[in-house]
Scaffold this motif. Sequence first.
Motif, PDB file in Angstrom:
ATOM      1  N   ASP A 482       0.880  -0.943   0.097  1.00 13.98           N
ATOM      2  CA  ASP A 482       0.079  -0.047   0.120  1.00 13.98           C
ATOM      3  C   ASP A 482       0.750   1.236   0.011  1.00 13.98           C
ATOM      4  OD1 ASP A 482      -1.558   2.068   0.424  1.00 13.98           O
ATOM      5  OD2 ASP A 482      -2.371   1.413   2.365  1.00 13.98           O
ATOM      6  N   THR A 487       2.104  13.028  -6.669  1.00 16.53           N
ATOM      7  CA  THR A 487       2.683  13.676  -7.805  1.00 16.53           C
ATOM      8  C   THR A 487       3.698  14.282  -7.474  1.00 16.53           C
ATOM      9  OG1 THR A 487       0.343  14.005  -8.560  1.00 16.53           O
ATOM     10  CG2 THR A 487       2.092  15.147  -9.798  1.00 16.53           C
ATOM     11  N   ASP A 571      -1.547  15.896   3.659  1.00 12.20           N
ATOM     12  CA  ASP A 571      -2.292  14.614   4.198  1.00 12.20           C
ATOM     13  C   ASP A 571      -2.442  14.679   5.757  1.00 12.20           C
ATOM     14  OD1 ASP A 571      -3.559  13.424   1.905  1.00 12.20           O
ATOM     15  OD2 ASP A 571      -1.385  12.553   1.395  1.00 12.20           O
ATOM     16  N   ARG A 586      -6.907  13.799   2.756  1.00 12.35           N
ATOM     17  CA  ARG A 586      -6.504  15.271   2.417  1.00 12.35           C
ATOM     18  C   ARG A 586      -6.915  16.078   3.604  1.00 12.35           C
ATOM     19  NH1 ARG A 586      -2.633  15.858  -1.476  1.00 12.35           N
ATOM     20  NH2 ARG A 586      -2.976  17.998  -1.094  1.00 12.35           N
ATOM     21  N   ARG A 597      -7.044  13.430  -7.966  1.00 12.91           N
ATOM     22  CA  ARG A 597      -7.145  14.573  -7.206  1.00 12.91           C
ATOM     23  C   ARG A 597      -7.830  15.791  -7.896  1.00 12.91           C
ATOM     24  NH1 ARG A 597      -1.073  15.616  -5.313  1.00 12.91           N
ATOM     25  NH2 ARG A 597      -1.736  17.775  -5.179  1.00 12.91           N
TER      26      ARG A 597
END
Length: 718
Positions: A482, A487, A571, A586, A597
Amino acid sequence: SYLRHVDSRKLMPNGAGHIPHLKAVILGEALASEEDDLVLPSKEFSDQANVHSPEQYMEMYKRSIEDPDGFWSEIASQFYWKQKWGEKVCDENFDVRDGKIKIEWFKGGITNVCYNCLDRNIEAGLGDKVALYWEGNEPGLDGSLTYSQLLNQVCQVANYLKDIGVKKGDAVIVYLPMINELPITMLACARIGAVHSVVFAGFSAESLAQRITDCKPKAVITCNAVRRGTKPILLKDIVDAAINDSAKDGVSVDVCLVYDNPVALKREDTKWTQGRDIWWQDVIPKYPSTCPVEWVDAEDPLFLLYTSGSTGKPKGVLHTTGGYMVYTATTFKYAFDYKPSDIYWCTADCGWITGHSYVTYGPLLNGATVLVYEGAPNYPDAGRCWDIVDKYKVSIFYTAPTLVRSLMRDGEAVRYLYALMFTVYLCEIDLRINAFGFWIRYVTRYSRKSLRVLGSVGEPINPSAWRWFYNVVGDSRCPISDTWWQTETGGFMITPLPGAWAQKPGSATFPFFGIQPVIVDEKGVEIDGECSGYLCIKKSWPGAFRTLYGDHERYETTYFKPFAGYYFSGDGCRRDKDGYHWLTGRVDDVINVSGHRIGTAEVESALVSHPQCAEAAVVGVEHEVKGQGIYAFVTLVDSVPYSEDLRKDLILTVRKQIGAFAAPDKIHWAPGLPKTRSGKIMRRILRKIAARQLDELGDTSTLADPNVVKQLIELSDS
Ligand code: 6R9
């Protein structure tokens, strides 16, 4: 301080096998105490893993923190450098209080990412190894390219780009679906030092125009149309509209290279602008299949990728060459326990960062065989993914929780149907119905024996989806990586190393090498031990983005000013008593819909561009499959009545301006919005109304007009 957390946890003895009671977990059902369930890799898995124990991880992690220069330069030396970097491996200013933010890795080093992905691997004997498998939307349509064939095609495109005048540092916009030509184009740009900016082919003409206007590309590369599922999407029409739009802003596009995809649209039906448009197939094969490499500095830009922020305009995240190359390759190798015999499939589109780092660069730098899938994951039915897994013997499967949840839902529906059919069968009404029942067992009718490692990205994976993925898809034998990252981070930041760690369903576990995550409180003070707060990163890492294109100030303001001395991720995160990290979503005005997003401000500005919309406020709301859905409160201009047509029209406006994936799930008519006396919209209240948590509205006394809330609740179900 992080090392302490890890040291202090009671490490489970490695190779103890699965915790027995987990075997008893019924499909998808949550256990009483999620946090304390540890899932260990099997002894066989750990024994063969690149990192096989917590102790080995600790040793490597410690070195990466205490001697980052030594750690990373050793790894970087495995790549080809025309010239080695200068004195410093890393030169950074990570603290706004000390001046301009600057991140540099391997500065002075001269290299090329395309060369390292292709030529270097071919020289090492991988020329005949398959680099890309391509599986089309229609079952039965497929293809493959070896490393040598891929290099030839990349060189042809690179030569063409050079011929039309694309030079080092020039931007090229790529608006292509998931066909091999997409990674080919990215690599061709990298080969000649051009900066690619891939725009996800689900973005609207207006979004594409915005990106064209921002980066002023020398060329736009697209495809006439694509079929995903049963739907043809006319990409060239969208590009035409976008180029027209950006021309109004004074940015002209001289060349539009169009890949002819006859399965989706005939050539003669494709709209054409003479002099500007050119068919890929008419020109590319004419160019030589060798092309000299443009050697670039490690800090020269590799690509630009636009992403959503909490304010309207998308941000052009800029990644450079050397650090990104070293980081994506290393994270890929360790987080997926990559071995040369693996067949790797990542379901992400190259239009997002995951497709950059983990469809294209990370895997190819490792000489991996990558599967590129054009179509929709549930076409022609919800078993397609596992059909593909069996067909190509995929061993590493990397996807998003939203896909896991939707396939799980289809699988669950089948379970009920199957139970019903079994009853019918018991009544001996029709045996054939039972055979049909077997056919629609989407997952279990496929073998999936080739799978070894599973991966998840894009949003937090809820424990029940994690268990379904683990127990059903992976037959309780494939560890799940996970991977938490963004980005901006270029590569994995917090991720399991599948052979090393006991996993907790839903936790991204521990930091990758060289990453120092910290959790801070509202004042920016680091909190130790078991805690929740804002997730920040201390010190840079090779894959970090270097700036926002054309707006270094926004880069500093968004990421480095909220908590001076740290990179702020946006986050929230909880760290449990064992030091495991649990991402909580977020904390800014960004919504994560199916792992995409979307800035609330972007959707709001699309809505208010509608002539009948006076004001809009958008919040995220929990969604069973998408993770989050888009919930829009809309105030209409005076005297315009609410209507179903208007509701549809508003949604259409958002689809047109941003893309179908950003369409609001709900429009809530709002005669007024809850605002403070200074005029600030109180989103906290809107989130509660959207979630129907009406008894948790909290303090509404600071509202300019508390009546507004009452009206909104009354209109909730309209
Ligand atoms: C790679 C990617 C980044 C945001 C990020 C976070 C969420 C991504 C996650 C995750 C929890 C994970 N996110 N991976 N949340 N667990 N494993 O998705 O990049 O499109 O920039 O999105 O996605 O909220 O801040 P990007």
